[in-house]
Design a protein around this motif. Structure first.
Motif, PDB file in Angstrom:
ATOM      1  N   PHE A  12       2.676   6.577  -5.569  1.00 17.07           N
ATOM      2  CA  PHE A  12       2.323   6.281  -6.823  1.00 17.07           C
ATOM      3  C   PHE A  12       1.184   7.361  -7.452  1.00 17.07           C
ATOM      4  O   PHE A  12       0.872   8.102  -8.264  1.00 17.07           O
ATOM      5  N   TYR A  13      -0.017   6.713  -6.461  1.00 12.80           N
ATOM      6  CA  TYR A  13      -1.209   7.428  -6.937  1.00 12.80           C
ATOM      7  C   TYR A  13      -1.239   8.807  -6.539  1.00 12.80           C
ATOM      8  O   TYR A  13      -1.632   9.843  -7.379  1.00 12.80           O
ATOM      9  N   SER A  14      -0.548   9.320  -5.312  1.00 10.28           N
ATOM     10  CA  SER A  14      -0.517  10.854  -5.156  1.00 10.28           C
ATOM     11  C   SER A  14       0.337  11.439  -5.891  1.00 10.28           C
ATOM     12  O   SER A  14      -0.083  12.628  -6.180  1.00 10.28           O
ATOM     13  N   ARG A  42       0.804  -1.241   0.158  1.00 12.32           N
ATOM     14  CA  ARG A  42       0.085  -0.011  -0.101  1.00 12.32           C
ATOM     15  C   ARG A  42       0.678   1.143  -0.113  1.00 12.32           C
ATOM     16  O   ARG A  42       0.292   2.093  -0.802  1.00 12.32           O
ATOM     17  N   LEU A  44       0.748  10.756  -9.179  1.00 13.06           N
ATOM     18  CA  LEU A  44      -0.082  11.004 -10.459  1.00 13.06           C
ATOM     19  C   LEU A  44      -0.790  12.044 -10.289  1.00 13.06           C
ATOM     20  O   LEU A  44      -1.247  12.688 -11.204  1.00 13.06           O
ATOM     21  N   GLN A  45      -1.642  12.096  -9.356  1.00 10.28           N
ATOM     22  CA  GLN A  45      -2.432  13.224  -9.083  1.00 10.28           C
ATOM     23  C   GLN A  45      -2.007  14.399  -9.056  1.00 10.28           C
ATOM     24  O   GLN A  45      -2.282  15.485  -9.465  1.00 10.28           O
ATOM     25  N   ASP A  54      -0.913  15.228 -12.624  1.00  5.63           N
ATOM     26  CA  ASP A  54      -2.194  15.506 -13.519  1.00  5.63           C
ATOM     27  C   ASP A  54      -2.405  16.877 -13.165  1.00  5.63           C
ATOM     28  O   ASP A  54      -2.919  17.833 -14.148  1.00  5.63           O
ATOM     29  N   LEU A  67       2.286   2.027  -3.515  1.00  7.18           N
ATOM     30  CA  LEU A  67       0.892   2.169  -4.296  1.00  7.18           C
ATOM     31  C   LEU A  67       0.292   3.678  -3.827  1.00  7.18           C
ATOM     32  O   LEU A  67       0.041   4.606  -5.074  1.00  7.18           O
ATOM     33  N   ASN A  68       0.254   4.007  -2.829  1.00 12.36           N
ATOM     34  CA  ASN A  68      -0.388   5.374  -2.312  1.00 12.36           C
ATOM     35  C   ASN A  68       0.645   6.517  -3.141  1.00 12.36           C
ATOM     36  O   ASN A  68       0.211   7.537  -3.486  1.00 12.36           O
TER      37      ASN A  68
END
Length: 419
Positions: A180-182, A174, A184-185, A188, A177-178
């Motif tokens: 990565f996601y943060s 996790r 990417l946000q 963006d 992955l968190n």
């Protein structure tokens, strides 16, 4: 008159002797009755030639209720049981009864799948006869119960460790992955802002993405590798190599990582060159894991020492640090899978708990051994022993170079190096 007194005295002495003998017979009768009727223990008396002179009812019940020996005599059954015993047990019994006149312990009888608690006492009669008293009872049920309880505790502990592992793995997966996601946000968001240079924003966060990719890849690799080792898919590919040069190069290659935490790391040996057979790729991975742990759990301004020496049988490789040590209560399990010193999900240093298990497997695949020494508080020392042997009719492999990608992968979960 004197003759009458003499006769009277003899008669009185005879009466007293008869009375004493009768009392003695009564006492012996009571004693033999107690022994013979003892329902808790089997009692056997035998002489120094092994001839059984007495066996109580419990012995006979024990023998005749056993279908394997239903038609045999007590003496022959005992002789057959003795034949099944381990020679060391027999020697121990003889030695103890000779020195201390007694022996007690447990005896396992394979043919009956039975454990007996035994006591043997060596006694001498007033006639100078050497005799032995054997008292035994069946404790198989108790032994089995204790064995089942031990197995149950092991299974319970294994289940706890497994549950901790899955909780830990979830956390380990996790976290990157968190990130990565943060990231990417964030990218963006910045990508839609025309006033910001996206390339500059990406450059600022590129390392974070790379490191966390490596953390996840390291975890997945460890899970895959331990599975391959379990099923026997992974085997050592032996070559003749200079183990001194290899260990020195591996140690020197991580100095930059140690210096980032102000840790002093040194390599020391009195051997200039020594050729042995091993799988260098495996040994490199084992050493990188130990060095990574040493750096991970050593505080700033600490010290790590790598030492190498040899004797006739082994090449000894020692990795020693003055870090936080490994708790004594888990040292017996430290090479088992999923075991960690700090199991909290808020710990400073991450890890799945399977690294040292892989190290142990790697060393064993190289026909070696690994040991741990730590007082639980003041540092840790791991010692790898590799066989002091080399392949016959095989040239020395001089093409070894430290794999820098493996180093980055192995050190990817030390936060202080990248924060």
């Amino acid at each position: 008159m004197g003759f009458i007194i003499f006769i009277g005295g003899l008669f009185l002495e005879l009466i007293l002797n008869i009375k004493r003998n009768k009392e003695l017979e009564n006492e012996l009768s009571v004693f033999y009755h107690l022994v013979d009727e003892n329902k808790y223990s089997c009692v056997v008396i035998y002489n120094e030639n092994g001839k059984v002179e007495f066996a109580n009812k419990t012995v006979k019940k024990f023998i005749f209720e056993n279908p394997c020996v239903k038609n045999e005599k007590v003496e022959s059954v005992i002789v057959n049981i003795i034949k099944e015993l381990d020679e060391n047990i027999i020697l121990e019994i003889k030695d103890f009864t000779r020195k201390y006149k007694a022996w007690d312990g447990n005896i396992y009888i394979p043919s009956l799948d039975m454990t007996l608690e035994c006591n043997i006492q060596n006694t001498y009669t007033k006639f100078g006869e050497n005799k032995y008293t054997l008292i035994f009872k069946d404790i198989s049920s108790r032994v089995r119960t204790e064995k089942y309880l031990i197995e149950y505790e092991k299974m319970k502990k294994h289940e706890e460790v497994k549950n901790e592992f899955f909780a830990n793995i979830s956390h380990e997966l996790r976290t990157p992955l968190n990130i990565f996601y943060s990231t990417l946000q964030l990218l963006d968001l910045k990508n839609n802002d025309m006033s910001i240079c996206f390339r500059e924003v990406y450059g600022n966060h590129k390392q974070c993405l790379e490191i966390n990719c490596k953390r996840m890849l390291r975890l997945i690799n460890n899970i895959v590798d331990i599975t391959k080792i379990d099923v026997g898919f992974t085997q050592a590919k032996f070559v003749n190599c200079d183990i001194v040069r290899a260990i020195e190069d591996i140690t020197l290659s991580v100095i930059n990582y140690a210096e980032n935490k102000n840790i002093n790391i040194v390599f020391d040996t009195e051997i200039e060159e020594h050729i042995i057979k091993c799988d260098l790729s495996m040994i490199e991975r084992a050493m990188l894991n130990l060095l990574s742990n040493a750096i991970k759990f050593t505080k700033e301004n600490g010290n790590i020492a790598v030492n190498l020496y040899k004797d006739e049988q082994w090449v000894h490789i020692l990795v020693k640090d003055d870090g936080i040590g490994i708790p004594i209560d888990i040292q017996d399990m430290i090479f088992e899978r999923f075991v960690q010193g700090d199991k909290s999900l808020t710990r400073l240093n991450e890890g799945s708990g399977i690294g040292l298990s892989i190290v142990k497997s790697i060393v064993e695949l190289n026909k070696g051994e690994i040991y741990l020494d730590s007082d639980g508080e003041n540092g840790t020392e791991f010692e790898i022993l590799l066989p002091n042997e080399k392949l016959e009719d095989y040239e020395y492999d001089n093409n070894y170079k430290v794999n820098l990608d493996k180093i980055e992968l192995e050190f990817s979960d030390i936060y202080e190096l990248y924060n």
